[in-house]
Write a protein that holds these residues in place. Structure first.
Motif, PDB file in Angstrom:
ATOM      1  N   PHE A  94      12.861 -28.743  11.953  1.00  0.00           N
ATOM      2  CA  PHE A  94      12.910 -30.183  12.191  1.00  0.00           C
ATOM      3  C   PHE A  94      12.405 -30.933  10.959  1.00  0.00           C
ATOM      4  CE2 PHE A  94      12.714 -28.224  16.323  1.00  0.00           C
ATOM      5  CZ  PHE A  94      13.602 -28.975  17.079  1.00  0.00           C
ATOM      6  N   LEU A  95      13.137 -31.964  10.572  1.00  0.00           N
ATOM      7  CA  LEU A  95      12.699 -32.832   9.494  1.00  0.00           C
ATOM      8  C   LEU A  95      11.492 -33.647   9.954  1.00  0.00           C
ATOM      9  CD1 LEU A  95      16.202 -34.102   8.317  1.00  0.00           C
ATOM     10  CD2 LEU A  95      14.778 -32.321   7.245  1.00  0.00           C
ATOM     11  N   PRO A  96      10.697 -34.168   9.020  1.00  0.00           N
ATOM     12  CA  PRO A  96       9.499 -34.924   9.421  1.00  0.00           C
ATOM     13  C   PRO A  96       9.804 -36.072  10.394  1.00  0.00           C
ATOM     14  CG  PRO A  96       9.413 -34.444   7.082  1.00  0.00           C
ATOM     15  CD  PRO A  96      10.756 -33.978   7.553  1.00  0.00           C
ATOM     16  N   GLU A  97      10.900 -36.813  10.144  1.00  0.00           N
ATOM     17  CA  GLU A  97      11.204 -37.931  11.041  1.00  0.00           C
ATOM     18  C   GLU A  97      11.652 -37.434  12.422  1.00  0.00           C
ATOM     19  OE1 GLU A  97      14.619 -37.557   7.979  1.00  0.00           O
ATOM     20  OE2 GLU A  97      12.422 -37.401   8.055  1.00  0.00           O
ATOM     21  N   GLU A  98      12.284 -36.242  12.467  1.00  0.00           N
ATOM     22  CA  GLU A  98      12.674 -35.673  13.758  1.00  0.00           C
ATOM     23  C   GLU A  98      11.451 -35.207  14.535  1.00  0.00           C
ATOM     24  OE1 GLU A  98      17.061 -33.942  12.357  1.00  0.00           O
ATOM     25  OE2 GLU A  98      15.255 -32.688  12.260  1.00  0.00           O
ATOM     26  N   TYR A  99      10.507 -34.581  13.835  1.00  0.00           N
ATOM     27  CA  TYR A  99       9.282 -34.149  14.514  1.00  0.00           C
ATOM     28  C   TYR A  99       8.479 -35.356  14.985  1.00  0.00           C
ATOM     29  CZ  TYR A  99       5.125 -31.438  15.600  1.00  0.00           C
ATOM     30  OH  TYR A  99       4.070 -30.852  16.260  1.00  0.00           O
ATOM     31  N   ALA A 100       8.576 -36.470  14.232  1.00  0.00           N
ATOM     32  CA  ALA A 100       7.863 -37.692  14.634  1.00  0.00           C
ATOM     33  C   ALA A 100       8.411 -38.229  15.955  1.00  0.00           C
ATOM     34  CB  ALA A 100       7.973 -38.752  13.538  1.00  0.00           C
ATOM     35  N   VAL A 101       9.738 -38.214  16.138  1.00  0.00           N
ATOM     36  CA  VAL A 101      10.276 -38.713  17.412  1.00  0.00           C
ATOM     37  C   VAL A 101       9.999 -37.716  18.541  1.00  0.00           C
ATOM     38  CG1 VAL A 101      12.039 -40.146  16.331  1.00  0.00           C
ATOM     39  CG2 VAL A 101      12.625 -37.817  17.021  1.00  0.00           C
ATOM     40  N   LEU A 102       9.885 -36.420  18.220  1.00  0.00           N
ATOM     41  CA  LEU A 102       9.476 -35.456  19.240  1.00  0.00           C
ATOM     42  C   LEU A 102       8.053 -35.767  19.706  1.00  0.00           C
ATOM     43  CD1 LEU A 102      10.882 -32.102  17.783  1.00  0.00           C
ATOM     44  CD2 LEU A 102      11.693 -33.310  19.817  1.00  0.00           C
ATOM     45  N   ASN A 103       7.197 -36.192  18.778  1.00  0.00           N
ATOM     46  CA  ASN A 103       5.849 -36.611  19.150  1.00  0.00           C
ATOM     47  C   ASN A 103       5.891 -37.800  20.106  1.00  0.00           C
ATOM     48  OD1 ASN A 103       3.191 -35.520  18.089  1.00  0.00           O
ATOM     49  ND2 ASN A 103       4.477 -35.303  16.279  1.00  0.00           N
ATOM     50  N   PRO A 421       7.205 -18.317  17.236  1.00  0.00           N
ATOM     51  CA  PRO A 421       6.705 -18.895  18.503  1.00  0.00           C
ATOM     52  C   PRO A 421       7.495 -18.362  19.698  1.00  0.00           C
ATOM     53  CG  PRO A 421       7.216 -20.606  16.882  1.00  0.00           C
ATOM     54  CD  PRO A 421       7.794 -19.341  16.359  1.00  0.00           C
ATOM     55  N   VAL A 422       6.829 -18.380  20.863  1.00  0.00           N
ATOM     56  CA  VAL A 422       7.511 -18.031  22.101  1.00  0.00           C
ATOM     57  C   VAL A 422       8.550 -19.116  22.402  1.00  0.00           C
ATOM     58  CG1 VAL A 422       7.191 -17.468  24.542  1.00  0.00           C
ATOM     59  CG2 VAL A 422       5.338 -17.054  22.917  1.00  0.00           C
ATOM     60  N   LYS A 423       9.706 -18.696  22.948  1.00  0.00           N
ATOM     61  CA  LYS A 423      10.737 -19.677  23.272  1.00  0.00           C
ATOM     62  C   LYS A 423      10.192 -20.707  24.256  1.00  0.00           C
ATOM     63  CE  LYS A 423      12.805 -17.172  27.167  1.00  0.00           C
ATOM     64  NZ  LYS A 423      14.044 -16.595  27.735  1.00  0.00           N
ATOM     65  N   LEU A 424      10.820 -21.867  24.267  1.00  0.00           N
ATOM     66  CA  LEU A 424      10.374 -22.943  25.157  1.00  0.00           C
ATOM     67  C   LEU A 424      10.612 -22.573  26.613  1.00  0.00           C
ATOM     68  CD1 LEU A 424      11.761 -26.077  23.298  1.00  0.00           C
ATOM     69  CD2 LEU A 424       9.423 -25.218  23.266  1.00  0.00           C
ATOM     70  N   SER A 425       9.608 -22.820  27.445  1.00  0.00           N
ATOM     71  CA  SER A 425       9.774 -22.623  28.881  1.00  0.00           C
ATOM     72  C   SER A 425      10.546 -23.803  29.459  1.00  0.00           C
ATOM     73  CB  SER A 425       8.406 -22.507  29.554  1.00  0.00           C
ATOM     74  OG  SER A 425       7.701 -23.733  29.433  1.00  0.00           O
ATOM     75  N   MET A 426      10.885 -23.704  30.739  1.00  0.00           N
ATOM     76  CA  MET A 426      11.665 -24.764  31.375  1.00  0.00           C
ATOM     77  C   MET A 426      10.911 -26.090  31.363  1.00  0.00           C
ATOM     78  SD  MET A 426      14.717 -24.912  32.857  1.00  0.00           S
ATOM     79  CE  MET A 426      15.066 -23.352  33.676  1.00  0.00           C
ATOM     80  N   ASP A 427       9.605 -26.067  31.690  1.00  0.00           N
ATOM     81  CA  ASP A 427       8.872 -27.336  31.739  1.00  0.00           C
ATOM     82  C   ASP A 427       8.636 -27.892  30.336  1.00  0.00           C
ATOM     83  OD1 ASP A 427       7.086 -25.312  31.160  1.00  0.00           O
ATOM     84  OD2 ASP A 427       5.470 -26.090  32.407  1.00  0.00           O
ATOM     85  N   GLU A 428       8.462 -27.012  29.333  1.00  0.00           N
ATOM     86  CA  GLU A 428       8.296 -27.490  27.963  1.00  0.00           C
ATOM     87  C   GLU A 428       9.576 -28.145  27.457  1.00  0.00           C
ATOM     88  OE1 GLU A 428       5.075 -23.988  26.767  1.00  0.00           O
ATOM     89  OE2 GLU A 428       7.167 -23.842  26.132  1.00  0.00           O
ATOM     90  N   ALA A 429      10.711 -27.495  27.704  1.00  0.00           N
ATOM     91  CA  ALA A 429      11.989 -28.067  27.287  1.00  0.00           C
ATOM     92  C   ALA A 429      12.235 -29.402  27.981  1.00  0.00           C
ATOM     93  CB  ALA A 429      13.125 -27.087  27.586  1.00  0.00           C
ATOM     94  N   CYS A 430      11.930 -29.444  29.274  1.00  0.00           N
ATOM     95  CA  CYS A 430      12.152 -30.670  30.043  1.00  0.00           C
ATOM     96  C   CYS A 430      11.324 -31.823  29.487  1.00  0.00           C
ATOM     97  CB  CYS A 430      11.800 -30.427  31.505  1.00  0.00           C
ATOM     98  SG  CYS A 430      11.960 -31.900  32.552  1.00  0.00           S
ATOM     99  N   SER A 431      10.079 -31.562  29.164  1.00  0.00           N
ATOM    100  CA  SER A 431       9.197 -32.640  28.727  1.00  0.00           C
ATOM    101  C   SER A 431       9.736 -33.343  27.479  1.00  0.00           C
ATOM    102  CB  SER A 431       7.784 -32.092  28.459  1.00  0.00           C
ATOM    103  OG  SER A 431       7.793 -31.200  27.358  1.00  0.00           O
ATOM    104  N   LEU A 432      10.309 -32.575  26.546  1.00  0.00           N
ATOM    105  CA  LEU A 432      10.805 -33.181  25.313  1.00  0.00           C
ATOM    106  C   LEU A 432      12.227 -33.722  25.462  1.00  0.00           C
ATOM    107  CD1 LEU A 432       9.415 -30.812  22.525  1.00  0.00           C
ATOM    108  CD2 LEU A 432       8.417 -32.867  23.514  1.00  0.00           C
ATOM    109  N   ILE A 433      13.098 -32.980  26.156  1.00  0.00           N
ATOM    110  CA  ILE A 433      14.483 -33.432  26.321  1.00  0.00           C
ATOM    111  C   ILE A 433      14.532 -34.743  27.098  1.00  0.00           C
ATOM    112  CG2 ILE A 433      16.679 -32.903  27.452  1.00  0.00           C
ATOM    113  CD1 ILE A 433      16.187 -29.948  26.744  1.00  0.00           C
ATOM    114  N   VAL A 434      13.820 -34.797  28.237  1.00  0.00           N
ATOM    115  CA  VAL A 434      13.816 -36.012  29.046  1.00  0.00           C
ATOM    116  C   VAL A 434      13.064 -37.129  28.323  1.00  0.00           C
ATOM    117  CG1 VAL A 434      13.132 -37.014  31.260  1.00  0.00           C
ATOM    118  CG2 VAL A 434      14.052 -34.698  31.166  1.00  0.00           C
ATOM    119  N   GLY A 435      12.003 -36.774  27.589  1.00  0.00           N
ATOM    120  CA  GLY A 435      11.282 -37.778  26.806  1.00  0.00           C
ATOM    121  C   GLY A 435      12.170 -38.429  25.762  1.00  0.00           C
TER     122      GLY A 435
END
Length: 662
Positions: A94-103, A421-435
């Motif tokens: 992820f580019l810095p600006e992409e990681y920033a929007v993930l935050n 890293p361990v792959k994203l779990s369902m709740d981890e993926a959901c938190s960022l995708i829906v966010g």
């Protein structure tokens, strides 16, 4: 938490990742000292079974197999391994600006079920973010809460694709029935969470509001398939508020009852010295009656008769409850802290599995910064590093990790198997995708390139877990707010003042304000503007749905930078500001009115038994309290101070007499 169990689980993961051929139980018992400490072979077997279940529960793909098909069902010759390809996070960066929007996406979740999942997901992805710190301060700050009743149980059924059974009271009939559904998706809109799925009795797709479940749902055995065409975002968009289909004729005193006058499509059919006559559209009797009851002697329903009756019933109930309320109830319990889930060995294990790839990706990471990133103390981080150093198979000392700390910086090596890293779990993926989806809905961010590219990369990284993006959705703003949001966003970006007409229900008036916007935030499903008020010469919060009009001016905003910086960096937002001149009011709340404590940010609460609650509110003025309890029809009553209690009784008595003249 048990450090020994965490060490045992971590060593088990290291070993099972290290060999494609896998290990038998006896191999593992021989290599991992902590299994040999079991008091008996039966205890050792039980310990191993618990550990296997714990790893699988955390989404770690532990496999069991036999090299000879003839012995597939013979546990004594089973071999175990973790498939590295299934374990590791997809190879994206992820580019810095992409990681920033993930935050930002992680930050939209209020404290609750997916808040910690979002933090874990960010930690994993941090090792895939290229150098370059980019911090975004969102001018519009959405919040998603997961405090709806039984949210966790419904989520469990949704992610496991298990049928769900629950008692439910339908809004249309008021009858309680037991419903069984195949949950296809969950969504939040209009301040409520809904589950959508196939109703096995009606044999059709149905919506169910979680707050209308009258008992704890049960997750049933079995599984089901979700239709390939199902998309929760599209389904949630089809849900609409009930449109007004009735009209009330209400007499109101001139200059008063602004809450009715500003309603969409209200008509003033007659004006007079004593009374104006309004035609007010409405959809349901209960909320309309509550609004009119709260206006006391300033309003009177002319028709329909059913609304007249309902208003009188609410006022009678409120008056009766006010007379029975205990005097000067003292709350001794204080503020209840938010419950915190006790950390477990599995939580500790996941943190360690995230820590290793982070340290490998950031050699020389500073201890203090690393501890802050993982939300632990420096002493706990030191214990974690010590645990990493001793974890691993005993007969292969060269397989142990090397941990060195020099001048407050951490260097980790010899950790090849845990480097990813361990792959994203369902709740981890959901938190960022829906966010990310929630952010993209907001005015001014719909065409944000970083959000679009981060979504694409996140879907690749999440793999199969990305399907949750079609199963969970939120809609945080409605079309009627967009024009106001656009004006406020333009003011924030341009650094100018705005002129607004603002409805103040506690004073029953529309005021004219000159404001310097600072940020827009969501609290309890209501949007607020935090702004510097030039009239008050201080920070104030304004509900967006009470802004009647807003226009840009050419005057530059000049609010003090310290105040603005403080407001923008607050993680949690409350619309209520304490002041030295504030007073306190203690209310006794029946179960149906417990929401008052959260909605009005009670400074202290105390359980009274039978699910009743005492709540102490801090208010700038108590003048609006009688109207609040009137609309609740007996579900809330004033206990203290006695002066407010007596004033509320007089207010209710006058309102009852006034409406009895209808």
């Amino acid at each position: 938490m048990s450090a020994k169990r965490t060490e045992r689980l971590l060593t088990l993961v290291i070993m099972l990742l290290s060999s494609r051929r896998g290990f038998t139980k006896e191999d593992l018992f021989s290599e991992i000292d902590l299994y040999r400490e079991a008091t008996s072979s039966a205890a050792r077997e039980k310990l191993f079974d618990r550990d296997k279940a714990a790893l699988r529960e955390q989404g770690i793909p532990l496999e069991s197999f036999s090299e000879d098909a003839m012995f597939d069902n013979d546990n004594t010759v089973q071999r175990y391994r973790i498939n590295a390809e299934d374990y590791r996070l997809g190879g994206v960066s992820f580019l810095p600006e992409e990681y920033a929007v993930l935050n930002l996406a992680a930050g939209v979740w209020d404290q609750g079920s997916l808040d910690s999942a979002a933090s874990r997901a960010l930690r994993k992805l941090s090792s895939r973010s290229t150098d370059g710190d980019v911090e975004l301060t969102p001018l519009i700050q959405p919040r998603i809460t997961t405090d709806a009743p039984y949210w966790d149980i419904v989520w469990q059924a949704l992610t496991s694709r298990s049928p769900l059974r629950f008692p439910y009271r339908a809004a249309s009939t008021g009858r309680e029935e037991v419903r069984t559904i195949h949950p296809w998706g969950m969504g939040a809109r209009f301040g409520h969470w809904y589950v959508v799925g196939y109703d096995t009795t009606r044999e059709a797709e149905r919506f169910f509001r979680l707050s209308r479940m009258t008992g704890e749902p049960v997750v049933l055995g079995g599984t089901f398939e979700v239709p390939a065409s199902f998309d929760m975002n599209r389904t949630l968009s089809s849900l609409s508020r009930t449109e007004p289909d009735r009209t009330a004729v209400v007499a109101v005193r001139p200059g008063s009852c602004q809450v009715l006058r500003v309603r969409k499509d209200t008509e003033v059919t007659r004006t007079g010295q004593e009374w104006d006559l309004l035609r007010v559209p409405y959809a349901a009797s209960s909320p309309m009656a509550a609004t009119i009851a709260g206006l006391g002697v300033n309003a009177r329903v002319e028709e329909p008769q059913e609304l007249v009756t309902e208003v009188a019933r609410l006022l009678d109930g409120a008056y009766e409850a006010a007379g029975k309320a205990p005097r000067d109830l003292e709350i001794t319990d204080g503020v209840r802290p938010a419950p915190r889930r006790k950390a477990s060995s599995q939580d500790h294990l996941l943190r360690l599995l995230d820590l290793v790839p982070y340290l490998l990706a950031h050699p020389g990471a500073e201890i203090g910064e690393t501890a802050r990133r993982f939300e632990i103390s420096e002493s706990q981080l030191t214990k974690d590093l010590d645990l990493l150093f001793v974890s691993g198979p005993r007969h292969y000392p060269d397989a142990l990790m090397d941990v060195n700390i020099e001048d407050g910086r951490i260097y980790l090596s010899n950790a090849r198997d845990l480097a990813e890293p361990v792959k994203l779990s369902m709740d981890e993926a959901c938190s960022l995708i829906v966010g990310l989806q929630a952010l993209q809905e907001l005015t001014g961010m719909r065409d944000n390139e970083a959000i679009v590219s981060a979504q694409t990369k996140l879907s690749i990284a999440a793999g199969d877990a990305a399907r949750i993006g079609n199963a969970v959705a939120t809609k945080l703003t409605e079309d009627d707010l967009d024009p106001t949001l656009e004006v406020l966003q333009a003011a924030l970006q341009g650094g100018v003042r705005i002129a607004v007409d603002y409805f103040v229900p506690t004073r029953d008036e529309i005021t004219h304000r000159l404001l310097e916007p600072i940020r827009i935030f969501l609290h309890q499903d209501t949007w607020y503007l935090e702004a510097w008020s030039t009239e008050a010469n201080g920070l104030r919060n304004f509900r967006l749905d009470r802004i009647q009009s807003a226009r840009l001016t050419e005057e530059p905003a000049t609010a003090g930078r310290d105040e603005v910086s403080l407001a923008r960096t607050r993680r949690t937002s409350s619309p209520y500001r304490a002041a030295e001149a504030d007073q306190t009011v203690t209310l006794v709340l029946e179960p149906s009115a417990r929401w008052i404590a959260a909605q009005y940010n009670a400074e202290a609460v105390q359980e009274l038994g039978e699910d009743r609650l005492a709540a102490r509110l801090r208010v700038a003025s108590s003048a609006w309290i009688p109207g609040l309890v009137a609309g609740l029809g007996g579900s809330a009553a004033v206990s203290a101070p006695n002066a407010v209690r007596e004033e509320t009784l007089r207010w209710l008595e006058a309102a009852r007499a006034h409406h009895a003249l209808t």
